[in-house]
Scaffold this motif. Structure first.
Motif, PDB file in Angstrom:
ATOM      1  N   LYS A   1     -49.941 -31.276  54.041  1.00 29.56           N
ATOM      2  CA  LYS A   1     -50.751 -30.062  54.024  1.00 29.56           C
ATOM      3  C   LYS A   1     -51.972 -30.216  53.121  1.00 29.56           C
ATOM      4  O   LYS A   1     -51.912 -30.829  52.048  1.00 29.56           O
ATOM      5  CB  LYS A   1     -49.936 -28.859  53.529  1.00 29.56           C
ATOM      6  N   LEU A   2     -53.061 -29.613  53.523  1.00 26.60           N
ATOM      7  CA  LEU A   2     -54.280 -29.517  52.722  1.00 26.60           C
ATOM      8  C   LEU A   2     -54.671 -28.045  52.672  1.00 26.60           C
ATOM      9  O   LEU A   2     -54.978 -27.446  53.704  1.00 26.60           O
ATOM     10  CB  LEU A   2     -55.419 -30.330  53.340  1.00 26.60           C
ATOM     11  N   VAL A   3     -54.657 -27.467  51.480  1.00 25.93           N
ATOM     12  CA  VAL A   3     -55.047 -26.064  51.318  1.00 25.93           C
ATOM     13  C   VAL A   3     -56.488 -26.010  50.819  1.00 25.93           C
ATOM     14  O   VAL A   3     -56.835 -26.668  49.825  1.00 25.93           O
ATOM     15  CB  VAL A   3     -54.115 -25.333  50.329  1.00 25.93           C
ATOM     16  N   VAL A   4     -57.326 -25.243  51.511  1.00 28.23           N
ATOM     17  CA  VAL A   4     -58.723 -25.111  51.107  1.00 28.23           C
ATOM     18  C   VAL A   4     -58.784 -24.235  49.862  1.00 28.23           C
ATOM     19  O   VAL A   4     -58.469 -23.046  49.896  1.00 28.23           O
ATOM     20  CB  VAL A   4     -59.564 -24.484  52.229  1.00 28.23           C
TER      21      VAL A   4
ATOM     22  N   GLU B   1     -63.126 -28.437  47.927  1.00 25.39           N
ATOM     23  CA  GLU B   1     -61.835 -28.824  47.354  1.00 25.39           C
ATOM     24  C   GLU B   1     -60.686 -28.560  48.318  1.00 25.39           C
ATOM     25  O   GLU B   1     -60.650 -27.531  49.005  1.00 25.39           O
ATOM     26  CB  GLU B   1     -61.552 -28.039  46.060  1.00 25.39           C
ATOM     27  N   PHE B   2     -59.772 -29.502  48.372  1.00 23.57           N
ATOM     28  CA  PHE B   2     -58.433 -29.330  48.948  1.00 23.57           C
ATOM     29  C   PHE B   2     -57.434 -29.415  47.796  1.00 23.57           C
ATOM     30  O   PHE B   2     -57.537 -30.315  46.940  1.00 23.57           O
ATOM     31  CB  PHE B   2     -58.099 -30.438  49.945  1.00 23.57           C
ATOM     32  N   ASN B   3     -56.481 -28.512  47.758  1.00 22.92           N
ATOM     33  CA  ASN B   3     -55.406 -28.578  46.756  1.00 22.92           C
ATOM     34  C   ASN B   3     -55.976 -28.725  45.342  1.00 22.92           C
ATOM     35  O   ASN B   3     -55.451 -29.483  44.510  1.00 22.92           O
ATOM     36  CB  ASN B   3     -54.446 -29.735  47.060  1.00 22.92           C
TER      37      ASN B   3
ATOM     38  N   VAL C   1     -54.760 -23.104  55.402  1.00 28.25           N
ATOM     39  CA  VAL C   1     -53.837 -24.224  55.270  1.00 28.25           C
ATOM     40  C   VAL C   1     -54.001 -25.146  56.478  1.00 28.25           C
ATOM     41  O   VAL C   1     -53.799 -24.732  57.623  1.00 28.25           O
ATOM     42  CB  VAL C   1     -52.374 -23.742  55.176  1.00 28.25           C
ATOM     43  N   LEU C   2     -54.387 -26.366  56.207  1.00 27.50           N
ATOM     44  CA  LEU C   2     -54.564 -27.362  57.257  1.00 27.50           C
ATOM     45  C   LEU C   2     -53.444 -28.385  57.190  1.00 27.50           C
ATOM     46  O   LEU C   2     -52.946 -28.696  56.104  1.00 27.50           O
ATOM     47  CB  LEU C   2     -55.916 -28.077  57.095  1.00 27.50           C
TER      48      LEU C   2
END
Length: 391
Positions: free
Chosen positions: A221-224, A236-238, A300-301
């Protein structure tokens, strides 16, 4: 004198004229001749800005085929009857005997509200209905072409769908051969950017709109956590530099990120139980990432794993063929990232051959439209069946 264009005709009456020669005058003459021979009332033009300027092509069409209604856009690759190409221009001619068509350019996307766009599309729908009788999902469909650098595809697609009622919509975002500087659209002598074109078609030819993609989500997961939504940029991610976090997630060095990296490792978002691509366009000097689709804080990607592109596309086209009683020709809008990924995985020739044998024509896009959604890393299209299937 040797002809500079190739010409292909299909059972439903569509004719395609294509060339890789930078001579819009000669191309327009061939289009005019083919249009007259086939009784075409409308033409779609897809063209590489590396080959021809939109202004020169538009002027040539107006000179040699002044009565031919038309629309078109610049591309990130073309799909001709010979398969995947680059540096071409093509015209797709629709016969007036079996296609009744109305089109409109929607200018100034950056200053247009959704209600205004929906109203313009609704007026177009009512105008065509007045000529043909009731329009429905069974006898009509809509195409849209949108400036692929407008940052407006999501809202415009929703507004167009709103104005169409139940008529299905497919389309593609104009490209500029991966330069990311400016795309152009043409419509009946007008050349513009920051615009969209809506083309509404009523026909007795059997058709089916579809989409297909080749990826499955993973648990990564990558959260913006920091973004500039207006420019579709993620910083930014995470809570970490976007490029560093993405590179770590896919197992490459940040400095090694290229368009191929993004094509080979798509990211997806879940909407209503389905996953849709939110593809990355490019790495910026400050380590941020620009996207082809809308993006915002908190999204959430998931990192996705590509599946076999050739076999998944073949299966999708087989299914489409069953729905229309056998494919005559397909008008396709194919994400440029699929082309890059196919080249990276050394299946570009296989995909090209599949498109050729499936009679798929169209262009490489910066994004795809399907009903209410703006998508990435997807093939959307409309398949036409053989005329006898409708009789």
């Amino acid at each position: 004198m040797a002809r500079v264009c190739s010409e292909t005709s299909y059972g439903c009456g569509l004719t395609v004229v294509s060339t890789d020669k930078p001579d819009p005058q000669a191309f327009a003459r061939e289009v005019a001749r083919a249009a007259a021979a086939g009784g075409a009332g409308f033409a779609l033009f897809f063209f590489s800005q590396t080959l021809v300027r939109a202004e020169d092509l538009s002027a040539a069409i107006s000179q040699h085929a002044p009565a031919l209604h038309h629309a078109g856009c610049s591309t990130a690759g073309e799909i001709t009857p010979a398969g995947l190409e680059e540096g071409h221009m093509l015209a797709i001619l629709f016969p007036a005997a079996s296609f009744t068509i109305a089109s409109a350019m929607i200018p100034n996307l950056s200053g247009s509200g959704m209600e205004s766009i929906a109203a313009q599309v609704g007026a177009l729908r009512r105008s065509l209905a007045a000529h043909t009788g009731r329009l429905s999902s069974g006898n009509a469909f809509a195409l849209c072409l949108i400036d692929g650098l407008s940052f407006a595809e999501e809202s415009v697609t929703s507004a167009i769908h709103w104005g169409l009622d139940d008529i299905p919509l497919v389309g593609g975002s104009a490209g500029d051969d991966l330069r990311f500087q400016a795309t152009t659209l043409i419509s009946n002598g007008v050349v513009a950017t920051d615009c969209a074109i809506v083309i509404l078609m009523a026909t007795d030819v059997p058709f089916h709109v579809f989409k297909t993609e080749n990826f499955v989500p993973t648990d990564e997961k990558l959260v913006v956590t920091a973004a500039d939504p207006n420019r579709r940029i993620v910083q930014e991610f995470n809570a970490t530099s976007a490029s560093e976090e993405f590179a770590h997630a896919v197992g490459v060095l940040p400095d090694a990120l290229t368009p191929l990296s993004f094509a080979s490792h798509p990211v997806v978002v879940r909407v209503g139980g389905e996953y849709y691509c939110r593809s990355i366009q490019k790495l910026n000097p400050d380590g941020s990432l620009s996207f082809f689709c809308a993006i915002d804080d908190g999204i959430v990607l998931s990192i996705a794993e590509p599946t076999d592109m050739v076999e998944s596309t073949r299966a999708a086209l087989r299914d489409v063929g069953e729905k229309v009683g056998g494919i005559d020709v397909i008008l396709g809008f194919d994400c440029v990232l699929r082309r890059l990924d196919a080249r990276n995985r050394q299946v570009l020739r296989d995909i090209s051959d599949l498109y050729q044998t499936s009679n798929l024509i169209g262009f490489g896009t910066y994004g795809e439209q399907y009903r209410t959604m703006h998508l990435n890393q997807t093939l959307t299209g409309i398949a036409f069946g053989h005329r006898q299937a409708a009789e």
